[in-house]
Design an enzyme around this catalytic site. Structure first.
Site, PDB file in Angstrom:
ATOM      1  N   GLU B   8       1.122  -1.292  -0.073  1.00  0.00           N
ATOM      2  CA  GLU B   8       0.038  -0.150   0.033  1.00  0.00           C
ATOM      3  C   GLU B   8       0.907   1.138   0.001  1.00  0.00           C
ATOM      4  OE1 GLU B   8      -1.833   0.334   4.062  1.00  0.00           O
ATOM      5  OE2 GLU B   8      -1.630  -1.416   4.142  1.00  0.00           O
ATOM      6  N   ASP B 100      -6.112   8.803   0.937  1.00  0.00           N
ATOM      7  CA  ASP B 100      -5.969   8.555   2.311  1.00  0.00           C
ATOM      8  C   ASP B 100      -5.148   9.976   3.063  1.00  0.00           C
ATOM      9  OD1 ASP B 100      -5.447   7.400   4.804  1.00  0.00           O
ATOM     10  OD2 ASP B 100      -3.651   6.228   4.124  1.00  0.00           O
ATOM     11  N   GLU B 105      -3.351   7.102  -2.621  1.00  0.00           N
ATOM     12  CA  GLU B 105      -2.755   5.737  -2.121  1.00  0.00           C
ATOM     13  C   GLU B 105      -3.428   4.793  -3.072  1.00  0.00           C
ATOM     14  OE1 GLU B 105      -2.543   4.967   2.138  1.00  0.00           O
ATOM     15  OE2 GLU B 105      -2.829   2.710   1.868  1.00  0.00           O
ATOM     16  N   THR B 108      -1.984  -2.774  -3.596  1.00  0.00           N
ATOM     17  CA  THR B 108      -2.255  -3.970  -4.590  1.00  0.00           C
ATOM     18  C   THR B 108      -3.253  -4.632  -4.164  1.00  0.00           C
ATOM     19  OG1 THR B 108      -0.567  -5.184  -3.550  1.00  0.00           O
ATOM     20  CG2 THR B 108       0.280  -3.317  -5.227  1.00  0.00           C
ATOM     21  N   ASN B 162       2.158  -5.838   3.379  1.00  0.00           N
ATOM     22  CA  ASN B 162       1.284  -6.910   4.273  1.00  0.00           C
ATOM     23  C   ASN B 162       1.621  -8.141   3.952  1.00  0.00           C
ATOM     24  OD1 ASN B 162      -0.676  -4.695   5.603  1.00  0.00           O
ATOM     25  ND2 ASN B 162      -0.767  -4.313   3.394  1.00  0.00           N
TER      26      ASN B 162
END
Lengths: 56, 512
Positions: B8, B100, B105, B108, B162
């Site tokens: 992100e 954001d 932002e 993916t 993430n």
């Protein structure tokens, strides 16, 4: 006599096997002058004017 | 289940002449200019809770809550609702694109391979550049986008990673085991920066290898905007919380070089895999003072990167990385050719950094930037503290094919690519076919106007007579995705999806 047809050949596999892993760079000599011109065009004060809000 | 991952990235935004510019309005306008396939303003915010802490408690407030409240008060003066300010676009490739706070932002979709990730990240860059081009076609004061992490005034914005992990990996094992890795990986995934900063102010001129290392002061916490932690404890799995955790890494730089992204995400996933596979804690390197080492490594102009271990020994960041590579080879057995290639690339970069860091300028952002800018500095006779270097640093990160310095190098073939032909044509904007992102994206493509809400772990569709919720909280096996795609391909109405074991019918509700 049957007519023969010249078929296009399939592209040769990349050297080093058919793997998709990291590769050597294409050896193309960088055009240094083009990059230098690009850099000379950068406003020296651009960063001074650049202001953002804090993000995450 | 193997580890899935995603990125992100918050983008810096300005105008050539920023006088009087409202960055929030600019960010909103940019996101709204997107014309790619997706559904607008359907993101479900009710499922988001950044206050839950992975250490087993919920915090009452985040440090940024005061700032958030102030921004919220300012935003009340805008003639826009919360959802309009966010301007969320859930995209056909399963990605999310939104405003954001004050940054466009791009997140993916979930990816199960590095190739997918590189392609989806590139699709985001192309989307952002297309938005800027669209706006700039009608103005003499062009918008400028920067995929970087700082404004050189102490305001940082993130590129978060993430990683989906099994919940069975105890939090403390994860948090302790990853620290030394996150501190030292900057030697190959730093994006380089001409300036030293502190939270909220510029300190002094000078080069360092990472953009973000100046902004981290804590070992662990749930915060992300102030007093940032090396290990972020946000517990928001976007998945079944009994089975999964999402490890949210906030320390990374935004990389332009695909090879740097490949190494950053690939090596991190491999270390997490070794931890998940039960690598004994005594095999994991420890640092005496991880936060101090984070800054000292980044700012070390000798590029020796010496650190002190938990046992009091002096070693180097390269040696720490080599120890991680050894435990990965032992505890994260390779199942694919992609894995072996990654480990070779990791080993090779450590050898090159050891012998001559600038040899890595064909792969890493920080060395590419340093080599380019130092060459320019010498040719122009600039002093090391010349502020022009910060502008050139910024220009390296410009998402601008014609003027950006990274793209100048890239287009000349100066960078190695981790994969042949990684580019995904933006017009296609397809999700990875191996993760639940394909189901989310498929629902958006097939039933766009009928999407009532979307989130990472659920899509709700307005059916003919009922509401259909596609619950993605447990959909991580490839076979489940493949079966769902077959059903999606033949579905005519949302109710056709109810044959899926994770789809449920509910009475129709009004869209709020």
């Amino acid at each position: 006599m049957p007519e023969t047809i010249e078929r296009p050949r399939p592209p040769a596999p990349p050297s080093g096997g058919g793997s998709d892993g990291p590769r050597e760079p294409k050896v193309e000599k960088p055009n240094t002058e083009d990059l230098l011109n690009r850099m000379r065009k950068v406003d020296p004060d651009q960063a001074k004017r650049y202001r953002q809000r804090t993000g995450e | 289940m193997d580890i899935q991952f995603g990125l992100e990235t918050e983008i810096g935004i300005t105008r050539d002449d920023p006088e009087g510019m409202d960055v929030v309005a600019e960010s909103i306008a940019l996101v709204r200019s997107a014309t790619v396939p997706g559904v607008r303003s359907r993101w479900d915010y009710q499922q988001e809770d950044p206050h839950q802490d992975a250490r087993g408690f919920r915090v009452n407030a985040l440090r940024q809550d005061t700032d958030e409240a102030n921004y919220f008060a300012q935003d009340l003066s805008r003639p826009l609702s919360f959802a309009e300010i966010k301007s969320d676009l859930a995209l056909r490739n399963g990605a999310r694109f939104y405003n954001d706070h004050a940054h466009p932002e791009y997140c993916t979709p979930e990816c199960s391979s590095l190739r997918e990730l590189i392609e989806q990240d590139d699709a985001g860059d192309q989307l952002l550049m297309a938005c800027a081009q669209s706006i700039n076609a009608t103005t003499e004061n062009p918008v400028r986008l920067y995929k970087n992490n700082t404004d050189f005034r102490g305001h940082s914005y993130g590129c978060h990673e993430n990683y989906l992990l099994a919940r069975s990996l105890p939090w403390q094992v994860l948090a302790d085991g990853i620290q030394a890795f996150l501190v030292t990986r900057q030697i190959f995934c730093g994006a380089g920066k001409y300036g030293w900063e502190d939270e909220d102010h510029f300190l002094q001129p000078g080069f360092q290898i990472a953009q973000r290392s100046d902004f981290f002061t804590e070992l662990q916490s749930v915060d992300t905007m102030q007093r940032r932690p090396l290990v972020n404890t946000r517990d928001e799995p976007h998945a079944n919380p009994q089975l999964y955790r999402r490890f949210h890494v906030i320390i990374g730089d935004a990389n332009l070089s695909p090879y740097a992204t490949y190494l950053k995400v690939g090596t991190t996933a491999m270390v997490l895999r070794a931890l998940q596979n039960g690598c004994p804690s005594e095999r994991i390197p420890r640092l005496a003072d991880p936060i101090a080492s984070l800054k000292s490594i980044s700012r070390d102009r000798e590029w020796k990167w010496r650190v002190r271990t938990g046992g009091g020994r002096t070693t180097t960041a390269i040696e720490i990385q080599r120890q991680y590579l050894t435990v990965v080879r032992e505890y994260a057995p390779l199942e694919t050719a992609e894995g072996e290639e990654l480990l070779q690339a990791w080993e090779e970069i450590l050898v090159d950094l050891d012998q001559n860091p600038l040899k890595t300028a064909d792969r890493l952002d920080w060395t590419a930037k340093f080599k380019l800018l130092e060459g320019f500095r010498e040719s122009e006779g600039l002093q090391p503290e010349d502020p022009w270097l910060r502008s050139l640093d910024l220009a390296y990160h410009a998402l601008d094919r014609e003027n950006g310095l990274f793209f100048g190098l890239m287009d000349q073939g100066a960078f190695r690519l981790p994969f042949a032909n990684p580019r995904v044509r933006n017009a296609e904007l397809r999700p990875p076919q191996t993760t639940r992102a394909a189901i989310r994206g498929g629902c958006i493509e097939r039933f766009g106007p009928k999407v009532k809400s979307a989130q990472w772990d659920a899509v709700v569709l307005a059916g003919e007579s009922t509401e259909v919720e596609v619950d993605l909280r447990d959909v991580f096996e490839r076979s489940m995705v493949e079966k769902a795609l077959v059903v999606l391909a033949s579905s005519q109405i949302p109710e056709d999806l109810l044959v899926l074991p994770f789809a449920k019918a509910f009475p129709q509700r009004e869209i709020p």
